[in-house]
Design a protein around this motif. Sequence first.
Motif, mmCIF file in Angstrom:
data_model
loop_
_atom_site.group_PDB
_atom_site.id
_atom_site.type_symbol
_atom_site.label_atom_id
_atom_site.label_comp_id
_atom_site.label_asym_id
_atom_site.label_seq_id
_atom_site.Cartn_x
_atom_site.Cartn_y
_atom_site.Cartn_z
ATOM 1 N N GLU A 150 0.804 -1.219 0.000
ATOM 2 C CA GLU A 150 0.000 0.000 0.000
ATOM 3 C C GLU A 150 0.841 1.276 0.000
ATOM 4 O O GLU A 150 0.550 2.224 -0.759
ATOM 5 C CB GLU A 150 -0.928 -0.004 1.219
ATOM 6 N N ALA A 154 0.852 4.077 -2.899
ATOM 7 C CA ALA A 154 0.474 5.466 -2.613
ATOM 8 C C ALA A 154 1.564 6.437 -3.061
ATOM 9 O O ALA A 154 1.277 7.500 -3.633
ATOM 10 C CB ALA A 154 0.197 5.634 -1.122
ATOM 11 N N LEU A 165 -4.734 12.828 -3.105
ATOM 12 C CA LEU A 165 -5.495 11.837 -2.353
ATOM 13 C C LEU A 165 -4.925 10.425 -2.546
ATOM 14 O O LEU A 165 -5.640 9.428 -2.448
ATOM 15 C CB LEU A 165 -6.971 11.869 -2.776
ATOM 16 N N ARG A 167 -3.057 8.436 -0.802
ATOM 17 C CA ARG A 167 -3.097 7.455 0.286
ATOM 18 C C ARG A 167 -4.444 6.762 0.392
ATOM 19 O O ARG A 167 -4.519 5.538 0.536
ATOM 20 C CB ARG A 167 -2.736 8.122 1.615
ATOM 21 N N GLN A 168 -5.524 7.532 0.319
ATOM 22 C CA GLN A 168 -6.822 6.885 0.427
ATOM 23 C C GLN A 168 -7.172 6.104 -0.824
ATOM 24 O O GLN A 168 -7.870 5.082 -0.761
ATOM 25 C CB GLN A 168 -7.910 7.903 0.776
ATOM 26 N N ARG A 171 -5.257 2.849 -0.402
ATOM 27 C CA ARG A 171 -5.898 2.029 0.634
ATOM 28 C C ARG A 171 -7.108 1.293 0.068
ATOM 29 O O ARG A 171 -7.295 0.093 0.303
ATOM 30 C CB ARG A 171 -6.313 2.908 1.809
ATOM 31 N N ARG A 172 -7.910 2.004 -0.699
ATOM 32 C CA ARG A 172 -9.109 1.399 -1.289
ATOM 33 C C ARG A 172 -8.739 0.329 -2.324
ATOM 34 O O ARG A 172 -9.384 -0.724 -2.408
ATOM 35 C CB ARG A 172 -9.955 2.491 -1.949
ATOM 36 N N GLU A 175 -7.795 -2.806 -0.531
ATOM 37 C CA GLU A 175 -8.988 -3.440 0.047
ATOM 38 C C GLU A 175 -9.778 -4.218 -0.996
ATOM 39 O O GLU A 175 -10.372 -5.263 -0.691
ATOM 40 C CB GLU A 175 -9.894 -2.376 0.675
ATOM 41 N N SER A 192 -13.366 5.929 -3.698
ATOM 42 C CA SER A 192 -12.382 6.112 -2.619
ATOM 43 C C SER A 192 -12.217 7.575 -2.233
ATOM 44 O O SER A 192 -11.616 7.878 -1.205
ATOM 45 C CB SER A 192 -11.023 5.550 -3.046
ATOM 46 N N VAL A 193 -12.735 8.472 -3.047
ATOM 47 C CA VAL A 193 -12.533 9.905 -2.817
ATOM 48 C C VAL A 193 -13.846 10.555 -2.379
ATOM 49 O O VAL A 193 -14.928 10.017 -2.615
ATOM 50 C CB VAL A 193 -11.994 10.594 -4.094
#
Length: 295
Positions: A150, A154, A165, A167-168, A171-172, A175, A192-193
Amino acid sequence: MEAEFTSNDDAIAFAHIPVLPREVMAGLAVRAGGHYLDVTVGGGGHSRLILETAPDVRVTALDQDEQAIAAARQGLAEFGDRVQFHHANFANFAPGDTQFDGVLADLGVSSAQFDRGDRGFSFRQEAPLDMRMNQQQDLTAADIVNTWEEVKLANLIYTYGEERLSRQIARRIVEKRPLVTTTELAETIFYSVPKSYRYGRIHPATRTFQALRIAVNRELEVLETLLQHVSGWLKPGGRLAIISFHSLEDRIVKHRLKESELLKVITKKPIEATAEEVQKNVRARSAKLRIAEKC
């Protein structure tokens, strides 16, 4: 290497309107009897302009995409042995003792590469997560999306996509893995945003797809290699013209040309397309042309 790609429809698809045509020709100062190197021939648009200048002008044309080489070979067939083709990445090109009167690099992804569903460059149609310009290489976008940790993912999205954005998004992605298609990845990024980010000027997946494409094809690394060697490929007084399409590329080109002891910068600021050209060819909107001359 000979390409086995011979579809006339695909050859037509690869034909593209050359970006900044007048500016490129003026910058290269193409002259009769000259020998020019087009390191990203694509559909052959710029090479055609060079070859049409005079009946004794020659072009050596490279492209790492074998479909592009085959399309250019078909589109430029009328020029016979005045144009020589090589299926190669310009970072690996070795001209030996040959020197050229001019070198052109159009660093953009061609419209045909975006439009062909099986190539995976665009999220606007469902396709495998590929993004390889040279389809003989191993690494694909799917490998990166589904195997990188991850934090590394990122960092890639932030650095090459300039995505705040990152990192998020990473992360998504982790997942939801495994992700197989372009549309699956785009949907994952979309959700994810924040909602306020989903309907902006560009699709929220745009920067991530750019980052993946750059990483898969090592675009910035091979550009650095080109700029390291290209002065040796030019005759004294020979011109180098480089068209970039995003700030990461343009920044590298700007600084390496300025730092070179063998190249004199001709364009203090990059040349950009006129509003008239952009209206006819939207691809020209983000194009930046820089020109240098061998001392």
